[in-house]
Design a protein around this motif. Sequence first.
Motif, PDB file in Angstrom:
ATOM      1  N   SER A 303       0.830  -1.196   0.000  1.00 35.85           N
ATOM      2  CA  SER A 303       0.000   0.000   0.000  1.00 35.85           C
ATOM      3  C   SER A 303       0.867   1.249   0.000  1.00 35.85           C
ATOM      4  CB  SER A 303      -0.909   0.012   1.237  1.00 35.85           C
ATOM      5  OG  SER A 303      -1.489   1.293   1.432  1.00 35.85           O
ATOM      6  N   PRO A 304       0.453   2.292  -0.713  1.00 33.09           N
ATOM      7  CA  PRO A 304       1.215   3.550  -0.680  1.00 33.09           C
ATOM      8  C   PRO A 304       1.148   4.245   0.673  1.00 33.09           C
ATOM      9  CG  PRO A 304      -0.830   3.829  -1.902  1.00 33.09           C
ATOM     10  CD  PRO A 304      -0.682   2.355  -1.641  1.00 33.09           C
ATOM     11  N   ASP A 305       0.236   3.802   1.540  1.00 33.23           N
ATOM     12  CA  ASP A 305       0.080   4.418   2.852  1.00 33.23           C
ATOM     13  C   ASP A 305       0.858   3.699   3.939  1.00 33.23           C
ATOM     14  OD1 ASP A 305      -1.760   6.257   1.764  1.00 33.23           O
ATOM     15  OD2 ASP A 305      -3.371   4.785   1.964  1.00 33.23           O
ATOM     16  N   HIS A 306       1.646   2.685   3.562  1.00 31.73           N
ATOM     17  CA  HIS A 306       2.369   1.895   4.554  1.00 31.73           C
ATOM     18  C   HIS A 306       3.421   2.752   5.258  1.00 31.73           C
ATOM     19  CE1 HIS A 306       4.422  -1.406   6.490  1.00 31.73           C
ATOM     20  NE2 HIS A 306       3.509  -2.234   6.041  1.00 31.73           N
ATOM     21  N   VAL A 307       3.565   2.530   6.573  1.00 30.77           N
ATOM     22  CA  VAL A 307       4.571   3.245   7.352  1.00 30.77           C
ATOM     23  C   VAL A 307       5.958   2.713   6.994  1.00 30.77           C
ATOM     24  CG1 VAL A 307       5.408   3.760   9.672  1.00 30.77           C
ATOM     25  CG2 VAL A 307       2.946   3.614   9.230  1.00 30.77           C
ATOM     26  N   THR A 312      14.441   1.051  14.499  1.00 34.26           N
ATOM     27  CA  THR A 312      14.330   0.118  15.615  1.00 34.26           C
ATOM     28  C   THR A 312      13.673  -1.201  15.218  1.00 34.26           C
ATOM     29  OG1 THR A 312      12.259   1.210  16.260  1.00 34.26           O
ATOM     30  CG2 THR A 312      14.288   1.917  17.370  1.00 34.26           C
ATOM     31  N   ASP A 313      13.269  -1.367  13.960  1.00 34.40           N
ATOM     32  CA  ASP A 313      12.722  -2.640  13.513  1.00 34.40           C
ATOM     33  C   ASP A 313      13.843  -3.678  13.430  1.00 34.40           C
ATOM     34  OD1 ASP A 313      10.203  -1.618  13.321  1.00 34.40           O
ATOM     35  OD2 ASP A 313      10.219  -1.377  11.145  1.00 34.40           O
ATOM     36  N   PHE A 314      13.478  -4.929  13.603  1.00 37.05           N
ATOM     37  CA  PHE A 314      14.453  -6.016  13.562  1.00 37.05           C
ATOM     38  C   PHE A 314      15.245  -6.021  12.263  1.00 37.05           C
ATOM     39  CE2 PHE A 314      15.112 -10.378  11.929  1.00 37.05           C
ATOM     40  CZ  PHE A 314      16.116 -10.788  12.793  1.00 37.05           C
ATOM     41  N   ILE A 315      14.553  -5.935  11.123  1.00 32.08           N
ATOM     42  CA  ILE A 315      15.243  -6.014   9.835  1.00 32.08           C
ATOM     43  C   ILE A 315      16.171  -4.824   9.640  1.00 32.08           C
ATOM     44  CG2 ILE A 315      14.884  -5.853   7.335  1.00 32.08           C
ATOM     45  CD1 ILE A 315      12.575  -7.734   7.603  1.00 32.08           C
ATOM     46  N   ALA A 316      15.714  -3.636  10.005  1.00 31.38           N
ATOM     47  CA  ALA A 316      16.556  -2.450   9.829  1.00 31.38           C
ATOM     48  C   ALA A 316      17.800  -2.513  10.710  1.00 31.38           C
ATOM     49  CB  ALA A 316      15.752  -1.191  10.143  1.00 31.38           C
ATOM     50  N   ARG A 317      17.673  -3.118  11.890  1.00 32.99           N
ATOM     51  CA  ARG A 317      18.796  -3.154  12.827  1.00 32.99           C
ATOM     52  C   ARG A 317      19.797  -4.253  12.502  1.00 32.99           C
ATOM     53  NH1 ARG A 317      20.335   0.452  17.050  1.00 32.99           N
ATOM     54  NH2 ARG A 317      21.954  -0.615  18.214  1.00 32.99           N
ATOM     55  N   TYR A 318      19.291  -5.441  12.144  1.00 32.66           N
ATOM     56  CA  TYR A 318      20.164  -6.599  12.029  1.00 32.66           C
ATOM     57  C   TYR A 318      20.375  -7.113  10.604  1.00 32.66           C
ATOM     58  CZ  TYR A 318      19.979  -7.062  17.088  1.00 32.66           C
ATOM     59  OH  TYR A 318      20.113  -6.833  18.429  1.00 32.66           O
ATOM     60  N   VAL A 319      19.496  -6.750   9.669  1.00 33.15           N
ATOM     61  CA  VAL A 319      19.558  -7.373   8.345  1.00 33.15           C
ATOM     62  C   VAL A 319      19.916  -6.363   7.263  1.00 33.15           C
ATOM     63  CG1 VAL A 319      18.347  -8.830   6.678  1.00 33.15           C
ATOM     64  CG2 VAL A 319      17.815  -9.032   9.117  1.00 33.15           C
ATOM     65  N   PHE A 320      19.079  -5.364   7.053  1.00 29.58           N
ATOM     66  CA  PHE A 320      19.277  -4.379   5.987  1.00 29.58           C
ATOM     67  C   PHE A 320      19.428  -2.978   6.561  1.00 29.58           C
ATOM     68  CE2 PHE A 320      17.067  -7.512   3.175  1.00 29.58           C
ATOM     69  CZ  PHE A 320      18.052  -7.606   2.203  1.00 29.58           C
ATOM     70  N   PRO A 321      20.601  -2.587   7.041  1.00 28.96           N
ATOM     71  CA  PRO A 321      20.771  -1.206   7.488  1.00 28.96           C
ATOM     72  C   PRO A 321      20.465  -0.244   6.344  1.00 28.96           C
ATOM     73  CG  PRO A 321      22.671  -2.556   8.105  1.00 28.96           C
ATOM     74  CD  PRO A 321      21.840  -3.376   7.163  1.00 28.96           C
ATOM     75  N   ASP A 322      19.676   0.776   6.656  1.00 26.92           N
ATOM     76  CA  ASP A 322      19.312   1.819   5.682  1.00 26.92           C
ATOM     77  C   ASP A 322      18.415   1.315   4.557  1.00 26.92           C
ATOM     78  OD1 ASP A 322      20.696   3.684   7.104  1.00 26.92           O
ATOM     79  OD2 ASP A 322      22.381   3.855   5.716  1.00 26.92           O
ATOM     80  N   GLY A 323      17.879   0.103   4.664  1.00 28.79           N
ATOM     81  CA  GLY A 323      16.972  -0.388   3.634  1.00 28.79           C
ATOM     82  C   GLY A 323      15.663   0.396   3.639  1.00 28.79           C
ATOM     83  N   GLU A 324      15.103   0.624   2.454  1.00 30.04           N
ATOM     84  CA  GLU A 324      13.835   1.341   2.339  1.00 30.04           C
ATOM     85  C   GLU A 324      12.987   0.711   1.248  1.00 30.04           C
ATOM     86  OE1 GLU A 324      13.900   5.657   2.216  1.00 30.04           O
ATOM     87  OE2 GLU A 324      15.984   5.646   2.909  1.00 30.04           O
ATOM     88  N   LEU A 325      11.682   0.650   1.496  1.00 27.96           N
ATOM     89  CA  LEU A 325      10.738   0.138   0.512  1.00 27.96           C
ATOM     90  C   LEU A 325       9.708   1.204   0.185  1.00 27.96           C
ATOM     91  CD1 LEU A 325       9.951  -3.420   1.981  1.00 27.96           C
ATOM     92  CD2 LEU A 325      11.787  -2.766   0.411  1.00 27.96           C
ATOM     93  N   ALA A 326       9.081   1.058  -0.983  1.00 32.28           N
ATOM     94  CA  ALA A 326       7.972   1.913  -1.376  1.00 32.28           C
ATOM     95  C   ALA A 326       6.932   1.029  -2.064  1.00 32.28           C
ATOM     96  CB  ALA A 326       8.443   3.020  -2.316  1.00 32.28           C
ATOM     97  N   SER A 327       5.795   1.593  -2.388  1.00 32.93           N
ATOM     98  CA  SER A 327       4.781   0.839  -3.116  1.00 32.93           C
ATOM     99  C   SER A 327       5.179   0.702  -4.580  1.00 32.93           C
ATOM    100  CB  SER A 327       3.429   1.543  -3.018  1.00 32.93           C
ATOM    101  OG  SER A 327       3.463   2.755  -3.751  1.00 32.93           O
ATOM    102  N   ARG A 395       1.120 -13.472   3.601  1.00 37.42           N
ATOM    103  CA  ARG A 395      -0.081 -12.757   4.040  1.00 37.42           C
ATOM    104  C   ARG A 395      -0.232 -11.397   3.353  1.00 37.42           C
ATOM    105  NH1 ARG A 395       0.289  -9.390   9.028  1.00 37.42           N
ATOM    106  NH2 ARG A 395       2.452  -8.820   9.337  1.00 37.42           N
ATOM    107  N   ASN A 396       0.557 -11.136   2.310  1.00 30.54           N
ATOM    108  CA  ASN A 396       0.442  -9.934   1.497  1.00 30.54           C
ATOM    109  C   ASN A 396       0.765  -8.665   2.280  1.00 30.54           C
ATOM    110  OD1 ASN A 396      -0.012  -8.525  -0.909  1.00 30.54           O
ATOM    111  ND2 ASN A 396      -2.178  -8.204  -0.445  1.00 30.54           N
ATOM    112  N   ALA A 397       1.688  -8.771   3.240  1.00 35.28           N
ATOM    113  CA  ALA A 397       2.173  -7.574   3.915  1.00 35.28           C
ATOM    114  C   ALA A 397       3.203  -6.858   3.052  1.00 35.28           C
ATOM    115  CB  ALA A 397       2.778  -7.930   5.268  1.00 35.28           C
ATOM    116  N   ILE A 398       3.964  -7.629   2.280  1.00 31.22           N
ATOM    117  CA  ILE A 398       4.925  -7.094   1.325  1.00 31.22           C
ATOM    118  C   ILE A 398       4.771  -7.836   0.006  1.00 31.22           C
ATOM    119  CG2 ILE A 398       6.673  -6.146   2.879  1.00 31.22           C
ATOM    120  CD1 ILE A 398       8.111  -8.808   2.827  1.00 31.22           C
TER     121      ILE A 398
END
Length: 423
Positions: A303-307, A312-327, A395-398
């Motif tokens: 969704s384009p409205d996704h936060v 502080t998310d698990f993935i941002a901290r331990y997996v993908f530093p500076d990772g960003e997604l968009a719709s 579950r179609n979250a991503i």
Amino acid sequence: MTRSVAQAIHSLLGDAPGVGVVAHDGSTAGDLTGTVMRLRTPRALSYIAGHPGQLGFARAYLQGDLSIDGMDEACPYDELRLMEGFTVRMPPLRELPELVQAVRRSGVSLAPPPLPDLETPGELRKLAHGIRHGRRRDAEAVQHHYDVSNRFYELLLGPSMTYTCAVYPRPDASLEEAQEEKYELVCRKLGLQPGMRLLDVGCGWGGMVRHAVRHHGVSALGVTLSRAQATWAQERIAAEGLTGAEVRHADYRDVTERGFDAVSSIGLTEHIGVRRYGAYFTFLRDRLRDGGRLLNHCITWRSPDHVPMRRTDFIARYVFPDGELASSGRIVTEMERVGLEVHHHENLRQHYARTCAAWSENLSRHWEECVAETGLPTARVWGLYLAGSRYNFERNAIQLHQVLATRTSVEGEAGYPLRPTFA
């Protein structure tokens, strides 16, 4: 009445049905006949109280201070499904005093930042400095994720050494067949023919480069910020005797060549930064000749409205530093904004769920060797990450989208057929 330690922790899980908590002080809460979470040390409570969300629970688990009865560390999929993908709630203000009191009764203080034995020493401090998505910081972020160990990735990914969504031609296809099908689909979408020139940005271990040269007779240049990936790819290209295949250890922005017939970007956009999409797609457009094609393949929000992901998310901290997604809509908009003409848009979400499941199976099959290669905490990170990713794709979250566009000439010539030839 003051809540016990176990009751306070169980409340953070939304008082989840079918989940029980046993704390280090002997207190219990929830359903002890269901899935039981155990806080083994006071430090577990300290981690959770310090970051009462994903990060706190993850830190306690990764350090061995929290466990779940019967959980497969290599594939904690069932537990994540039960606990909704490790999504825990932040306590309301009225409950914070109880959590703080529980920590004090345990005689511990709030935990400091993650320990050096879990993360590369200084890694997070380095990423906290410099321009976000600047060249140096991007290189450090990519190296954190991809320079774990080529041997680890061989065990995890299998012979294809491909760390992007596969495309399953049939439900019973193997991971290797599906990765081959993905590369072939990209080649067909790009309309590759013998003698053409391909640029593959974020090329990983060179899978797309090698496939395109071997099966379609093109010359191909791949670039990656990971030295370990580039070295592996260069050695494989030499071993296979592939003429016309090249992989460089370089930032994609260092590519000076132009006039490519096609550009593929498979799994790189997640590292670019949403605010830099315009500059990114402008750069790729400028590498193409008129009528050349661009295929962008990346993970997206549904969704384009996704936060956006938080630090502080698990993935941002331990997996993908500076990772960003968009719709996917944002991807299409940014491509069109720089003058690219979008022709085809496809969601491969279900394929990525299958791909993550296959990687989890590989991790489980080679668990002891993976632990020996990277250490137990890092192996646990990957177990959580892959299981959680599979669940969120299911579950179609991503989602995962491929968007195909052309650099259409000012006269309107796109070099694209009336009907697609790759379906």
